[in-house]
Design an enzyme around this catalytic site. Structure first.
Site, PDB file in Angstrom:
ATOM      1  N   HIS A 203       0.928  -1.099   0.280  1.00  0.00           N
ATOM      2  CA  HIS A 203       0.206  -0.402   0.151  1.00  0.00           C
ATOM      3  C   HIS A 203       1.063   1.078  -0.391  1.00  0.00           C
ATOM      4  O   HIS A 203       2.036   1.412   0.581  1.00  0.00           O
ATOM      5  CB  HIS A 203      -1.133  -0.579   1.300  1.00  0.00           C
ATOM      6  CG  HIS A 203      -2.059   0.473   1.347  1.00  0.00           C
ATOM      7  ND1 HIS A 203      -1.997   2.266   1.467  1.00  0.00           N
ATOM      8  CD2 HIS A 203      -3.278   1.095   0.954  1.00  0.00           C
ATOM      9  CE1 HIS A 203      -2.953   3.245   1.725  1.00  0.00           C
ATOM     10  NE2 HIS A 203      -3.468   2.008   0.779  1.00  0.00           N
TER      11      HIS A 203
ATOM     12  N   GLU B  76      -3.916   2.026  -7.502  1.00  0.00           N
ATOM     13  CA  GLU B  76      -4.207   3.475  -6.353  1.00  0.00           C
ATOM     14  C   GLU B  76      -3.543   4.992  -6.664  1.00  0.00           C
ATOM     15  O   GLU B  76      -2.449   4.108  -5.681  1.00  0.00           O
ATOM     16  CB  GLU B  76      -3.956   3.225  -4.862  1.00  0.00           C
ATOM     17  CG  GLU B  76      -5.147   1.831  -4.669  1.00  0.00           C
ATOM     18  CD  GLU B  76      -5.339   1.594  -2.807  1.00  0.00           C
ATOM     19  OE1 GLU B  76      -6.708   1.867  -2.849  1.00  0.00           O
ATOM     20  OE2 GLU B  76      -4.496   1.368  -2.439  1.00  0.00           O
TER      21      GLU B  76
HETATM   22  P1  PGA Z   1      -9.362   6.055  -0.105  1.00  0.00           P
HETATM   23  O1  PGA Z   1      -8.537   5.375   0.351  1.00  0.00           O
HETATM   24  O2  PGA Z   1     -10.196   5.449  -0.532  1.00  0.00           O
HETATM   25  O3  PGA Z   1      -9.337   6.759   1.069  1.00  0.00           O
HETATM   26  O4  PGA Z   1      -8.646   7.471  -0.749  1.00  0.00           O
HETATM   27  C1  PGA Z   1      -8.115   4.105  -0.338  1.00  0.00           C
HETATM   28  C2  PGA Z   1      -7.136   3.166   0.184  1.00  0.00           C
HETATM   29  O5  PGA Z   1      -6.125   4.110   0.305  1.00  0.00           O
HETATM   30  O6  PGA Z   1      -7.039   1.817  -0.057  1.00  0.00           O
END
Ligand code: PGA
Length: 235
Positions: free
Chosen positions: A90, A159
Site C-alpha cells: 500500500h 491506486e
Molecule cells: P481512500 O483510500 O478511498 O480513502 O482514498 C483508498 C486506499 O488507500 O486504499
C-alpha cells in the site's frame, strides 16, 4: 468483482465486530457472486463466522512466522484467526512507513509461500503522472519488480497516490489507460482505489478492465460500503 474495505488506522475491535456482523447479514441476503473483503487494524482481527464471500484480511504483517521483531506481527499471529488474505505494498506503507520494493517483494514471496491471497497495491505519485504516460508505466513496472504476476491468488489494486484520501479521483479515461496496460501483463483481477465512494463507484466498475474497488475512507460507514456492494452487483 471484489469490493474491499481498507480501514487503515480506524475502528476498534468492537466497532469492527459490529461492522462485520452487519456486512455479513447483508451479504447473506444479497445473494451475489461478488466478494467483500475487509482489512481492519491488526488489533481488531478475531475469529469471525462469515459467509464464504466475506473475507477478513491483514493490512500488513512481517514476513516471519514468529521471532524477535518488536512491534511486528507474523504468520503465527495471523494464523490464530485463520487470516488468509493480506494487503501488500500500500502506498502509505511505501511512502509514509518507508517500505522499499525489495522489502515488499520479500513480503510478497513469504506470504505467497504460505498460500495467502495477496492484494498487491501499486500506484504513482502526482509528479510521475505529470511526466506523462511513459514515466507512469515505467514507475508502475518498477513496483512489479520481484512480484510473481502469475501467482494464482494475486489481486492487484491500482491506486494513484494523489487520489488516495484526497477526494480526487482519476478520470475514467486515466484509469482505463493504466488498467488496460496492466491487463497486458497480469491476468489477475485488478481493482481501482483512490477516493472511491457511493457516488462514483458505478462509473469506475463499468471500466472494462476493472474487476473491483479498494475503498478507504468511504468504507468506514458500513451502510455506504453495503450500498457500494449493491451497486457492484448490478454493474
Ligand atoms: P481512500 O483510500 O478511498 O480513502 O482514498 C483508498 C486506499 O488507500 O486504499
Amino acid at each position: 468483482m471484489i469490493i474491499a474495505a481498507n480501514f487503515k488506522t480506524n475502528k476498534t475491535r468492537v466497532q469492527t465486530r459490529v461492522y462485520l456482523e452487519s456486512l455479513n447479514a447483508f451479504m447473506k441476503e444479497l445473494n451475489t457472486a461478488n466478494t467483500a473483503m475487509v482489512f481492519p487494524p491488526l488489533t481488531a482481527l478475531d475469529s469471525f463466522e462469515l459467509e464464504s464471500n466475506v473475507k477478513v484480511g491483514a493490512q500488513n504483517a512481517f514476513s516471519v512466522e514468529n521471532g524477535a521483531f518488536t512491534g511486528e506481527v507474523g504468520l503465527e499471529q495471523l494464523e490464530e484467526f485463520a487470516v488468509q488474505t493480506i494487503l501488500i505494498g500500500h502506498s502509505e506503507r511505501r511512502h509514509i512507513l518507508g517500505e522499499s520494493q525489495e522489502e515488499i517483494a520479500n513480503k510478497f514471496n513469504f506470504f505467497k509461500e504460505q498460500g495467502f491471497e495477496i492484494v498487491y497495491c501499486i500506484g504513482e505519485p502526482l509528479e510521475v503522472r505529470q511526466e506523462g504516460n511513459e514515466a507512469l508505466v515505467e514507475y508502475i513496472d518498477a513496483q512489479l519488480e520481484g512480484i510473481d504476476l502469475s501467482y494464482e491468488k494475486l489481486v492487484v489494486a491500482y491506486e494513484p497516490v494523489w487520489a488516495i484520501g484526497t477526494g480526487k479521483v482519476a478520470t475514467v479515461h486515466d484509469i482505463e489507460l493504466v488498467l488496460s496496460n496492466l491487463k497486458t501483463k497480469i491476468s489477475a483481477p485488478i481493482l481501482y482505489g483512490g477516493s472511491v465512494k457511493v457516488a462514483n463507484i458505478k462509473e469506475i466498475l463499468e471500466i472494462a478492465s476493472c474487476d473491483g474497488a479498494l475503498v478507504g475512507g468511504a468504507s468506514l460507514d458500513v451502510e455506504a460500503f453495503k450500498q457500494m456492494i449493491e451497486i457492484a452487483k448490478d454493474t
